[in-house]
Design a protein around this motif. Structure first.
Motif, PDB file in Angstrom:
ATOM      1  N   HIS A   1       0.815  -1.218   0.000  1.00 24.06           N
ATOM      2  CA  HIS A   1       0.000   0.000   0.000  1.00 24.06           C
ATOM      3  C   HIS A   1       0.848   1.267   0.000  1.00 24.06           C
ATOM      4  O   HIS A   1       0.487   2.264  -0.625  1.00 24.06           O
ATOM      5  CB  HIS A   1      -0.934  -0.012   1.203  1.00 24.06           C
ATOM      6  N   ASN A   2       1.967   1.253   0.700  1.00 25.40           N
ATOM      7  CA  ASN A   2       2.826   2.429   0.773  1.00 25.40           C
ATOM      8  C   ASN A   2       4.247   2.029   0.401  1.00 25.40           C
ATOM      9  O   ASN A   2       4.860   1.214   1.105  1.00 25.40           O
ATOM     10  CB  ASN A   2       2.795   3.021   2.176  1.00 25.40           C
ATOM     11  N   PRO A   3       4.807   2.552  -0.700  1.00 23.71           N
ATOM     12  CA  PRO A   3       6.135   2.120  -1.162  1.00 23.71           C
ATOM     13  C   PRO A   3       7.234   2.310  -0.122  1.00 23.71           C
ATOM     14  O   PRO A   3       8.077   1.426   0.059  1.00 23.71           O
ATOM     15  CB  PRO A   3       6.382   3.012  -2.394  1.00 23.71           C
ATOM     16  N   LEU A   4       7.237   3.441   0.572  1.00 24.98           N
ATOM     17  CA  LEU A   4       8.305   3.726   1.527  1.00 24.98           C
ATOM     18  C   LEU A   4       8.226   2.811   2.741  1.00 24.98           C
ATOM     19  O   LEU A   4       9.224   2.183   3.123  1.00 24.98           O
ATOM     20  CB  LEU A   4       8.235   5.196   1.958  1.00 24.98           C
ATOM     21  N   ALA A   5       7.053   2.709   3.344  1.00 25.77           N
ATOM     22  CA  ALA A   5       6.902   1.872   4.531  1.00 25.77           C
ATOM     23  C   ALA A   5       7.142   0.400   4.213  1.00 25.77           C
ATOM     24  O   ALA A   5       7.803  -0.320   4.974  1.00 25.77           O
ATOM     25  CB  ALA A   5       5.509   2.062   5.131  1.00 25.77           C
ATOM     26  N   SER A   6       6.630  -0.039   3.069  1.00 23.51           N
ATOM     27  CA  SER A   6       6.812  -1.441   2.680  1.00 23.51           C
ATOM     28  C   SER A   6       8.265  -1.753   2.370  1.00 23.51           C
ATOM     29  O   SER A   6       8.786  -2.798   2.779  1.00 23.51           O
ATOM     30  CB  SER A   6       5.940  -1.760   1.464  1.00 23.51           C
TER      31      SER A   6
END
Length: 289
Positions: free
Chosen positions: A162-167
């Motif tokens: 869902h979120n590129p940075l967090a993932s």
């Protein structure tokens, strides 16, 4: 947008050049390079996440940590004895073919153009691997294919992120234990020089983590066919980078193989584009009164 795409593609190609440069000059061993790469990548991602305005929830998935670890470790081992451009070509070809194979396995239909493209791409890779003076070492070429499969599985899993940075932060952190285990298994062969550390940090902190976040942000704004098409530039950039910065030879076999593989993949992308447009037309037609 064009500038962002160019930066991302240059970064992907730079990974091959940086790794090959470090290993060819014996500045570092492959497992130390891998460990520093993944740790520096995680560190940069943590800084980006720490100072981001919107902190998405971090979701931990051990499988999504294993895939990048497989890619990174096999990638470094392969580049012990494979030129930067050849490695990028094998990597890129394997990623694209693996993702198509995954789609076929899960029920996606293949048309004549797509099948022809797959056959041509496989032919190009086979020509590259045929015995001869300029052929890459089969064992190390196999490691690069394995690396490409790891990247492909990570890319497939990335569709649910869902979120590129967090993932990406979670996946890089989870990849560290896997890489560390392999590093410990080869610990007696480890050696590190300052230049090797710098190259590994550049690979992990800039060409990997930063580029991945940038790329995942880009693909949200462009269609899948365009995203696949622009990646055709990566092997070409790596071949050019290997020649310019490492002094690698551009043999006739490499050039012919690159052309054949890229033509094949271009056909696959074209077939996917036509299928997507056809599906859209059918959908529009079904919605008409």
């Amino acid at each position: 947008m064009l500038l962002k795409i160019c930066v991302a593609m240059l970064a992907f190609a730079a990974n091959s050049v940086l790794c090959r440069l470090a290993l060819a000059d014996q500045q570092i061993d492959p497992m130390s390079f891998s460990l520093i790469r993944v740790c520096s990548g995680a560190a940069v991602l943590w800084v980006l996440y720490r100072f981001s305005t919107h902190k998405a929830k971090i979701e931990w998935n051990i499988k999504n940590g294993f895939f990048p670890a497989l890619y990174i470790v096999a990638f470094s081992l392969a580049y012990l004895h494979i030129d930067a451009g050849v490695g990028a070509l094998l990597l890129f070809g394997t990623v694209q073919l693996s993702m198509v194979a995954y789609g076929l396995y899960h029920g996606e239909k293949i048309n004549l153009r797509c099948g022809l493209g797959l056959a041509i791409a496989l032919l190009g890779m086979l020509i590259l691997l045929l015995p001869g003076a300029s052929a890459p070492h089969l064992g190390y070429a196999t490691m690069m294919v394995l690396s490409g499969m790891g990247w492909a599985m990570y890319s497939i899993a990335g569709k649910n992120m869902h979120n590129p940075l967090a993932s990406s932060l979670a996946n890089f952190i989870l990849a560290i234990p896997f890489v560390l285990l392999v590093y410990l298994a080869f610990f007696t062969q480890a050696f590190i020089k300052p230049q090797g550390v710098i190259l590994a940090v550049l690979s992990g902190g800039l060409a990997s983590s930063g580029a991945y976040v940038l790329w995942y942000a880009i693909v949200k704004q462009i269609d899948r066919v365009t995203a696949s098409s622009v990646q055709l530039s990566v092997p070409c950039l790596a071949i050019l980078g290997g020649a310019l910065f490492i002094g690698e030879a551009l043999s006739f076999r490499i050039i012919i193989s690159a052309v054949i593989v890229l033509v094949g993949i271009a056909l696959v992308i074209s077939a996917s584009s036509n299928r997507t447009n056809l599906n859209k037309s059918d959908l529009i037609g079904s919605e008409r009164p």
